[in-house]
Structures are given as C-alpha cells and as structure tokens.
Design a protein around this motif. Structure first.
Motif, PDB file in Angstrom:
ATOM      1  N   SER A 255      96.215  29.318  23.373  1.00  0.00           N
ATOM      2  CA  SER A 255      96.504  28.160  24.223  1.00  0.00           C
ATOM      3  C   SER A 255      98.005  28.042  24.472  1.00  0.00           C
TER       4      SER A 255
ATOM      5  N   ASP B 114      91.095  27.940  29.572  1.00  0.00           N
ATOM      6  CA  ASP B 114      91.233  27.911  28.117  1.00  0.00           C
ATOM      7  C   ASP B 114      89.894  27.583  27.460  1.00  0.00           C
ATOM      8  N   GLU B 115      89.146  28.604  27.088  1.00  0.00           N
ATOM      9  CA  GLU B 115      87.825  28.451  26.472  1.00  0.00           C
ATOM     10  C   GLU B 115      87.000  27.388  27.201  1.00  0.00           C
TER      11      GLU B 115
HETATM   12 MG   LIG Z   1      93.239  27.122  21.985  1.00  0.00          MG
END
Ligand SMILES: [Mg+2]
Ligand SMILES: Nc1ncnc2c1ncn2[C@@H]1O[C@H](COP(=O)(O)OP(=O)(O)OP(=O)(O)O)[C@@H](O)[C@H]1O
Length: 266
Positions: free
Chosen positions: A47, A159-160
C-alpha cells in the motif's frame, strides 16, 4: 508509462524514536496497457508503494516518473481504488459517480449521462438511485470502480480491491475488471497477496519480499484471455508464485537515525 527508480521509503515512528525502512531500493517499469499485479505478504509495503504512485506521500529516496513527469502530488490521471469502497453515504450511486465530474466542471446533463454509462459498464445501471447502505459490498466496490472509470484515468491503482468480498463475488468482479480492461486497455497496477488472483489477472506479477519490501522476482503470465481458472498452466504459475513468495530478498539493513521535530513521514 510508470517508472519506479531506486525508490526507498522510511517511516519515522515518534513513539519509539526509530526509523523503519518499508521500501528498499525498488526499480521497475510498468508499460502502457499492461495489467501488473504486485504480490507480497501482509505488511511488506504494497500500500505504501501505491500511495507513492498516487502521489499521497513522497519517497525518502529515488523517483517515481509517470508519463515522463515526476510524481509529487495526486492527479486525475492516476485513480486509486481501495480495499474498502469509499463512497459518500448521503449520495446515491449515480451521484457518487457524478461527484468527480462535478469537481471537474462538467455540465449537469453531460455528467449524468457519463455517470449512467459508467454504471452500465459495471452492470449497476438499475441501482443508480440507491444509496450505498442499501448496496452489497460487491455492488459498492463496483460503484467505486464506476466512479474512477468515469474520470478516464490513464493508470488504475488498485489496492486489494476484492479481498473483503466472498469468493463468488470476488471472481465475478475479477471477470468484470478484465472485461473492462480488455475493452479499454487501461494500465493497471493491482495489489494483492493472493497468488490465484495474481495468476488469473496479470500479464506480469512482481513478487515482493517481506518489509523492507524489495523485488524478489517478476513472473510473466503469457496466457491468452479469457483464462480458465483451473487450467494446468495457471496452476503452474500459482505454484511458481508460491515458491517465489517464500524466497528472501537481498536488502540493505535498516538504519537508525536521530531526529528532531520531524513528523512520521520522511
Ligand atoms: Mg495494504
Ligand atoms: N504513515 C505511516 N507511518 C508509519 N508507518 C507506516 C505508515 N504507513 C505504513 N506504515 C508501516 O509500513 C509497513 C508497510 O505497510 P503497508 O500498509 O504498506 O503494507 P501492506 O503490504 O500494504 O500490508 P497489507 O497487505 O496488510 O495491506 C507497516 O509496517 C506499517 O506499519
């Protein structure tokens, strides 16, 4: 398209008085139209790298170059989709999608039309007037996707985005994302810690080691789309990714430094 040049990132923790290195001398390039997955264990710095590419934070060393220009602030050419959809709860789905267009000065009629088209692309045109609380998690994430697609960014930083969803919904959204990507060929940098997701989605997987994160290796996925999740070739790639994830990267040691009145982002 996006060049990561000798990028390191340290965070200073005021409480302990110590500096932690999170990213360690990263170097890689993402080409226009590529779908690249960044795969790494939890807490390794994925991240943080995405936040650097978005321009939310600055590197401690090195440079990030996007379309020939150094990144030093957020910009409409780079859109971020987070794990948890960040919609305005008081706005309807279509108003959420329209919001960015309003900020960009697009006229009322045009932004309504564009927002509706964007909701259509993610299969949610029938929920245009519904507020986020009445949508499922998967639907909220699709609205988030519609909200960034409508702004036509050159680079999608994800991000995921599907990790909080159940398996069926996750697979459906992966397929929708691929369908949109095949139509648009937007450049995508997609963070995940899931080897199956990386092997199914990516043209190329950058495998990262534990913090301080550095590149362990890159694995190309030279398979045509649509891909079959259970295909032998995909299984081979996931096996390889699992093995590479277990390898330790070679990295310079974390340095301790003394600090004065710095905040926690160096
Ligand atoms: Mg992360
Ligand atoms: N603003 C900050 N200040 C201090 N430390 C930070 C900050 N942001 C992140 N970190 C630290 O950097 C490390 C990497 O965090 P990051 O969120 O980038 O990991 P990640 O790979 O995205 O993890 P996950 O897979 O769990 O999302 C963690 O140890 C985290 O505590």
């Amino acid at each position: 398209m996006l060049d990561i040049l000798e990028v390191s990132k340290n965070f200073y923790h005021r409480e302990s008085g110590q500096e932690f290195q999170v990213l360690c001398d990263l170097n890689f390039r993402i080409n226009e139209g590529e779908f690249v997955c960044l795969l790494g264990p939890s807490g390794c710095g994925k991240s943080t790298l995405l936040n650097l590419a978005a321009g939310f934070i600055k590197p401690s060393a090195g440079r990030l170059i996007f379309q020939g220009r150094e990144i030093n602030a957020p910009g409409p050419d780079r859109a971020v989709i987070f794990q948890d959809p960040t919609l305005f709860p008081w706005l309807t789905a279509i108003q959420n999608v329209e919001f960015g267009l309003q900020n960009a000065g697009v006229s009322k009629n045009e932004r309504h039309l564009k927002a509706l088209q964007s909701l259509q692309r993610v299969g949610l045109e029938n929920c245009a007037d519904v507020r986020p609380h009445a949508l499922s998690g998967g639907m909220r994430q699709r609205v988030s996707l519609a909200r960034v697609l409508v702004l036509e960014p050159a680079l999608l930083l994800m991000d995921e985005p599907f990790s909080a969803l159940d398996e069926n919904t996750r697979e459906r959204l992966q397929d929708e994302l691929l369908r949109i990507w095949l139509a648009d060929r937007k450049t995508i940098l997609f963070v995940t810690h899931n080897v199956d997701e990386a092997a199914y989605l990516a043209d190329r997987v950058l495998v990262m080691g534990p913090a301080p994160m550095s590149l362990v290796t890159e694995v190309r996925v030279p398979l045509q789309r649509p891909r079959r999740r259970s295909a032998f070739e995909i299984q081979n790639i996931t096996d390889r990714l699992r093995m590479e994830l277990g390898r330790q990267p070679c990295c310079i040691p974390v340095q301790k430094r003394s600090h004065g009145n710095e905040n926690n982002q160096t």
